[in-house]
Design a protein around this motif. Structure first.
Motif, PDB file in Angstrom:
ATOM      1  N   ARG A  62      54.675  36.950  47.818  1.00 14.38           N
ATOM      2  CA  ARG A  62      54.376  36.031  46.814  1.00 14.38           C
ATOM      3  C   ARG A  62      55.157  34.982  46.392  1.00 14.38           C
ATOM      4  O   ARG A  62      55.172  34.036  45.793  1.00 14.38           O
ATOM      5  CB  ARG A  62      53.674  37.027  45.486  1.00 14.38           C
ATOM      6  CG  ARG A  62      53.155  35.977  44.443  1.00 14.38           C
ATOM      7  CD  ARG A  62      52.496  36.749  43.479  1.00 14.38           C
ATOM      8  NE  ARG A  62      53.348  37.915  42.920  1.00 14.38           N
ATOM      9  CZ  ARG A  62      53.067  38.909  42.152  1.00 14.38           C
ATOM     10  NH1 ARG A  62      51.594  38.950  41.595  1.00 14.38           N
ATOM     11  NH2 ARG A  62      53.586  39.877  41.714  1.00 14.38           N
ATOM     12  N   LYS A  76      45.061  31.830  47.441  1.00 11.74           N
ATOM     13  CA  LYS A  76      44.785  32.499  46.222  1.00 11.74           C
ATOM     14  C   LYS A  76      44.393  33.958  46.646  1.00 11.74           C
ATOM     15  O   LYS A  76      44.435  34.911  45.709  1.00 11.74           O
ATOM     16  CB  LYS A  76      43.659  31.900  45.671  1.00 11.74           C
ATOM     17  CG  LYS A  76      43.864  30.371  45.024  1.00 11.74           C
ATOM     18  CD  LYS A  76      42.923  29.750  44.390  1.00 11.74           C
ATOM     19  CE  LYS A  76      43.565  28.492  43.624  1.00 11.74           C
ATOM     20  NZ  LYS A  76      42.424  27.718  42.911  1.00 11.74           N
ATOM     21  N   ASN A  77      43.794  34.396  47.748  1.00  9.43           N
ATOM     22  CA  ASN A  77      43.550  35.415  48.034  1.00  9.43           C
ATOM     23  C   ASN A  77      44.765  36.629  48.191  1.00  9.43           C
ATOM     24  O   ASN A  77      44.899  37.539  47.772  1.00  9.43           O
ATOM     25  CB  ASN A  77      43.031  35.501  49.364  1.00  9.43           C
ATOM     26  CG  ASN A  77      41.430  35.127  49.609  1.00  9.43           C
ATOM     27  OD1 ASN A  77      41.089  35.310  48.436  1.00  9.43           O
ATOM     28  ND2 ASN A  77      40.876  34.598  50.711  1.00  9.43           N
ATOM     29  N   ASN A  92      43.797  30.922  52.707  1.00 11.01           N
ATOM     30  CA  ASN A  92      43.574  30.487  50.965  1.00 11.01           C
ATOM     31  C   ASN A  92      44.747  31.367  50.373  1.00 11.01           C
ATOM     32  O   ASN A  92      44.305  32.711  50.266  1.00 11.01           O
ATOM     33  CB  ASN A  92      42.042  30.860  50.565  1.00 11.01           C
ATOM     34  CG  ASN A  92      41.982  30.811  49.234  1.00 11.01           C
ATOM     35  OD1 ASN A  92      42.717  30.375  48.425  1.00 11.01           O
ATOM     36  ND2 ASN A  92      40.685  30.901  48.622  1.00 11.01           N
ATOM     37  N   ASP A 121      46.262  22.186  43.364  1.00  7.78           N
ATOM     38  CA  ASP A 121      46.767  23.403  42.425  1.00  7.78           C
ATOM     39  C   ASP A 121      48.303  23.443  42.243  1.00  7.78           C
ATOM     40  O   ASP A 121      48.790  23.548  43.366  1.00  7.78           O
ATOM     41  CB  ASP A 121      46.260  24.584  43.033  1.00  7.78           C
ATOM     42  CG  ASP A 121      46.332  25.750  41.924  1.00  7.78           C
ATOM     43  OD1 ASP A 121      46.838  25.407  40.942  1.00  7.78           O
ATOM     44  OD2 ASP A 121      45.754  27.018  42.509  1.00  7.78           O
ATOM     45  N   LEU A 151      42.487  22.864  45.772  1.00  8.37           N
ATOM     46  CA  LEU A 151      43.487  23.724  46.512  1.00  8.37           C
ATOM     47  C   LEU A 151      44.884  22.896  46.491  1.00  8.37           C
ATOM     48  O   LEU A 151      46.043  23.367  46.306  1.00  8.37           O
ATOM     49  CB  LEU A 151      43.060  24.656  47.635  1.00  8.37           C
ATOM     50  CG  LEU A 151      44.142  25.460  48.326  1.00  8.37           C
ATOM     51  CD1 LEU A 151      44.438  26.619  47.469  1.00  8.37           C
ATOM     52  CD2 LEU A 151      43.395  25.968  49.637  1.00  8.37           C
ATOM     53  N   LYS A 172      48.977  26.891  51.685  1.00  5.95           N
ATOM     54  CA  LYS A 172      48.020  25.962  50.575  1.00  5.95           C
ATOM     55  C   LYS A 172      47.536  24.690  51.337  1.00  5.95           C
ATOM     56  O   LYS A 172      46.407  24.480  51.285  1.00  5.95           O
ATOM     57  CB  LYS A 172      48.834  25.826  49.398  1.00  5.95           C
ATOM     58  CG  LYS A 172      47.954  24.728  48.402  1.00  5.95           C
ATOM     59  CD  LYS A 172      49.006  24.663  47.007  1.00  5.95           C
ATOM     60  CE  LYS A 172      49.738  23.484  47.128  1.00  5.95           C
ATOM     61  NZ  LYS A 172      50.449  23.095  45.786  1.00  5.95           N
ATOM     62  N   ILE A 204      47.607  36.086  46.501  1.00  3.96           N
ATOM     63  CA  ILE A 204      47.893  36.197  45.148  1.00  3.96           C
ATOM     64  C   ILE A 204      47.228  37.163  44.402  1.00  3.96           C
ATOM     65  O   ILE A 204      47.439  37.918  43.596  1.00  3.96           O
ATOM     66  CB  ILE A 204      47.971  34.832  44.566  1.00  3.96           C
ATOM     67  CG1 ILE A 204      49.173  33.894  45.192  1.00  3.96           C
ATOM     68  CG2 ILE A 204      48.452  34.853  42.936  1.00  3.96           C
ATOM     69  CD1 ILE A 204      49.016  32.203  44.861  1.00  3.96           C
ATOM     70  N   PHE A 205      45.979  37.142  44.674  1.00  2.00           N
ATOM     71  CA  PHE A 205      44.903  37.806  43.655  1.00  2.00           C
ATOM     72  C   PHE A 205      45.292  39.267  44.207  1.00  2.00           C
ATOM     73  O   PHE A 205      45.447  40.359  43.341  1.00  2.00           O
ATOM     74  CB  PHE A 205      43.452  37.802  43.998  1.00  2.00           C
ATOM     75  CG  PHE A 205      42.542  38.541  43.727  1.00  2.00           C
ATOM     76  CD1 PHE A 205      42.182  38.686  42.554  1.00  2.00           C
ATOM     77  CD2 PHE A 205      42.072  39.584  44.528  1.00  2.00           C
ATOM     78  CE1 PHE A 205      41.183  39.454  41.957  1.00  2.00           C
ATOM     79  CE2 PHE A 205      40.768  40.288  43.915  1.00  2.00           C
ATOM     80  CZ  PHE A 205      40.627  40.491  42.546  1.00  2.00           C
TER      81      PHE A 205
END
Length: 202
Positions: free
Chosen positions: A62, A124-125, A122, A202, A199, A72, A127-128
């Motif tokens: 991360r 964000k996947n 993505n 962001d 995205l 990104k 990071i989630f």
């Protein structure tokens, strides 16, 4: 209790429509169900990749800012491109048998790759899942248990997405949605492009 917390958080995240939902929807409407399920398998595989990283405790990923930045912008470009293809697609009936084109090629590998790229590009996947395992899973939880958590979540992603595809792609739904298919395709293209732009910003 730990499992209930992470399973609930994960399921709530699934309820929010994202890029994967719109990709599944357009595939389920325009192609035979087996190809929509290939897209679902690709999405689940990409989620499984990030879950493996999270399960192994590789939180350092991360903090690899260059990697996250590359993901990104690649993901942003990919979503905008898919959205562009849908926005420029001509009006045509569902009964038209399409086998060519970037999105419509009747190949399990192609459709799997489309789904995998959508979820994998993505950030964000990543990071989630890393956040989920960092915040909600105790450092004392054995690797075997964390692995079961990961398998459960990857399985739920596939099952949920497959359910969405089957709900949208069955003959009754297609007959009902046929008169709106052109508009739905444009909405999907617009949403995917918007996700890509957001995205990028962001």
């Amino acid at each position: 209790m730990e499992f209930i917390l992470i399973a609930s958080a994960h399921f709530l995240a699934l309820l929010s429509p994202g890029p994967d939902f719109f990709l599944i929807m357009q595939t389920a409407l325009r192609m035979p169900m087996r190809y929509a399920l290939s897209v679902c398998a690709g999405i689940a595989a990409a989620n499984g990749l990030y879950l493996t990283i999270a399960v192994l405790g590789l939180e350092a990923v991360r903090n690899m800012h260059l990697l996250m930045t590359v993901l990104k912008y690649l993901g942003s470009g990919y979503l905008i491109y898919i959205g562009y293809l849908l926005l420029r697609a001509p009006k045509r009936p569902l009964t038209q048998n399409e086998k060519q084109g970037f999105l419509r090629q009747q190949s399990f590998i192609r459709q799997f790759s489309l789904g995998f790229a959508s979820a994998c590009l993505n950030p964000k996947n990543a990071i989630f899942y890393l956040s989920l395992f960092t915040v909600m899973v105790s450092a004392e939880t054995p690797l075997a248990i964390r692995t079961l958590y990961g398998l459960w979540m990857a399985g739920i992603v596939f099952t949920w997405d497959m359910g969405v595809a089957m709900l949208i792609g069955n003959r009754r739904s297609k007959n009902y949605l046929e008169k709106w298919i052109f508009g739905l395709e444009k909405i999907s293209g617009l949403m995917l492009s918007l996700f890509g732009i957001l995205l990028c910003l962001d």
